[in-house]
Design a protein around this motif. Sequence first.
Motif, PDB file in Angstrom:
ATOM      1  N   VAL A   1      11.309 -14.442  -3.107  1.00 26.83           N
ATOM      2  CA  VAL A   1      10.709 -13.284  -2.436  1.00 26.83           C
ATOM      3  C   VAL A   1       9.270 -13.076  -2.896  1.00 26.83           C
ATOM      4  O   VAL A   1       8.375 -12.797  -2.098  1.00 26.83           O
ATOM      5  N   LEU A   2       9.014 -13.229  -4.195  1.00 22.92           N
ATOM      6  CA  LEU A   2       7.661 -13.056  -4.711  1.00 22.92           C
ATOM      7  C   LEU A   2       6.706 -14.091  -4.129  1.00 22.92           C
ATOM      8  O   LEU A   2       5.562 -13.781  -3.776  1.00 22.92           O
TER       9      LEU A   2
ATOM     10  N   GLY B   1      12.624 -14.476   8.133  1.00 23.60           N
ATOM     11  CA  GLY B   1      11.468 -13.581   8.168  1.00 23.60           C
ATOM     12  C   GLY B   1      10.730 -13.660   9.487  1.00 23.60           C
ATOM     13  O   GLY B   1      10.355 -12.632  10.072  1.00 23.60           O
TER      14      GLY B   1
ATOM     15  N   TYR C   1      11.784 -10.481   3.977  1.00 21.36           N
ATOM     16  CA  TYR C   1      12.115 -11.202   2.741  1.00 21.36           C
ATOM     17  C   TYR C   1      12.774 -10.257   1.738  1.00 21.36           C
ATOM     18  O   TYR C   1      13.739 -10.623   1.050  1.00 21.36           O
ATOM     19  N   LEU C   2      12.230  -9.044   1.629  1.00 16.36           N
ATOM     20  CA  LEU C   2      12.784  -8.058   0.697  1.00 16.36           C
ATOM     21  C   LEU C   2      14.202  -7.679   1.109  1.00 16.36           C
ATOM     22  O   LEU C   2      15.104  -7.591   0.265  1.00 16.36           O
TER      23      LEU C   2
ATOM     24  N   TRP D   1       6.176 -13.208  -0.503  1.00 13.18           N
ATOM     25  CA  TRP D   1       5.402 -11.969  -0.395  1.00 13.18           C
ATOM     26  C   TRP D   1       3.921 -12.208  -0.680  1.00 13.18           C
ATOM     27  O   TRP D   1       3.053 -11.656  -0.026  1.00 13.18           O
ATOM     28  N   SER D   2       3.671 -13.064  -1.666  1.00 14.71           N
ATOM     29  CA  SER D   2       2.286 -13.241  -2.118  1.00 14.71           C
ATOM     30  C   SER D   2       1.542 -14.352  -1.386  1.00 14.71           C
ATOM     31  O   SER D   2       0.405 -14.171  -0.932  1.00 14.71           O
TER      32      SER D   2
ATOM     33  N   SER E   1       7.837  -6.467   9.180  1.00 15.31           N
ATOM     34  CA  SER E   1       6.976  -7.590   8.813  1.00 15.31           C
ATOM     35  C   SER E   1       7.803  -8.680   8.131  1.00 15.31           C
ATOM     36  O   SER E   1       8.939  -8.442   7.700  1.00 15.31           O
ATOM     37  N   GLU E   2       7.232  -9.865   8.041  1.00 12.96           N
ATOM     38  CA  GLU E   2       7.932 -10.954   7.356  1.00 12.96           C
ATOM     39  C   GLU E   2       8.188 -10.582   5.892  1.00 12.96           C
ATOM     40  O   GLU E   2       9.250 -10.883   5.348  1.00 12.96           O
ATOM     41  N   ARG E   3       7.230  -9.932   5.248  1.00 10.38           N
ATOM     42  CA  ARG E   3       7.412  -9.518   3.859  1.00 10.38           C
ATOM     43  C   ARG E   3       8.596  -8.563   3.712  1.00 10.38           C
ATOM     44  O   ARG E   3       9.406  -8.692   2.787  1.00 10.38           O
ATOM     45  N   GLN E   4       8.687  -7.591   4.618  1.00  8.76           N
ATOM     46  CA  GLN E   4       9.805  -6.646   4.564  1.00  8.76           C
ATOM     47  C   GLN E   4      11.128  -7.364   4.804  1.00  8.76           C
ATOM     48  O   GLN E   4      12.148  -7.021   4.182  1.00  8.76           O
TER      49      GLN E   4
END
Length: 402
Positions: free
Chosen positions: A152-153, A312, A329-330, A156-157, A324-327
């Motif tokens: 996830v990190l 994602g 992943y979380l 996310w990054s 979002s893709e980040r959300q």
Amino acid sequence: MVIFDLIIAFATVCVAIVLSMRSVAYFPLWRAVVTPLASIIGSGFLLLGPILNIGYGGYAPLIMLVLCFVAYLFGGAIRYNIASGEKAIQDGDFGPLAIRIETLSSWALAFAYIISVSYYLNLLGAFALSLTPFKSGFDAKLLTTAVFITIVLVGWSRGFKSLEKMEYVSVSLKLAIIAGLLVGLMAHFGHRALDDALIFNPEKVTGWSAVTLTFGLLITVQGFETSRYLGSEYDARTRIRSMRLAQWLSTAIYLVYILLISYVFRPDQMSPSETGIIDMMKIVAPILPFLLVAAALASQFSAAVADTSGSGGLFAELSRKRISERQAYLLLAVIGIALTWSADIYAIVSYASRGFAIYYGLQAGLSTVIAAKQQAGWHRVGFYGLLAALAAVIAVFGQSVE
């Protein structure tokens, strides 16, 4: 045993060299086949041997054939949808019902990916520690949780582009190790046959329980559907051919594998744990457990990254960027970690099988609508309708290994 080790190592290295050759690695059809093939024979290869042999005894190859046949039928429905044209579906050429089913199946796939990532990483955690002093279930769950957080990190990054470059390398490594494993099993099987020491073990599950357990194992031959989502890289004809070839090759590999291990191990030599295949392979050759762990680490991590990225992207696309893709992943990590600590690997396998059965059922339903719109004949419409009904039965009644 030393001779077995040398033969296995030689076969593994030879296949790895062939797969790394530029003429093979960049051959378009092979590149298109590799993605679904790697998905189909990834995790299932690690789990199916002990599960089928303990549950079905000498009938394990027959159950393997049934699993591959059912998967091929679902693959046929997806191939029919590819041939009909994804753009035509989205443009409404087959009516609004087809659009709704397609959208719903994409949501189903996004959630199925979440469960499958949990399945992949729990296997990774178990196999990574299987040859160490820290091989308890608690330690494996801790490692799985740490890998979830790491993925996830990274997503996310920086996103997964850098990790996705590892895909062909990890796939080639896994296929090479499987080739070495099969060569070792052939030698072991031949040795047992010459000694007239082959065994036909009795089945432990029968009747409806045997059927529902088979339903719960659908995830182990899942992965062929990835061909449908390679439209940006390959045309429809190539994707159809790649899926068909991947299913043929994986069926051949699985059947040979299950056949070779079904008649050489006694019940007391088989373990129902997720890493039971390691104990079985120790009997064949000392090198095999180490090769299997290497294959598990490479394949499970790359598969988890691919499905995390795919999930994602689907959530972002289907929600029209509201998620979002980040959300996504979380969300995946939260659900995956919750599954890790609340269920064992076999329960997760069953959940994932149900998730993909729902997706396959919706795809078969879509095929039914398209066939009706194209006036393809009652037999084709009825066939896809029955396939959708079978997927519903699998989703409802699929059971995990006890």
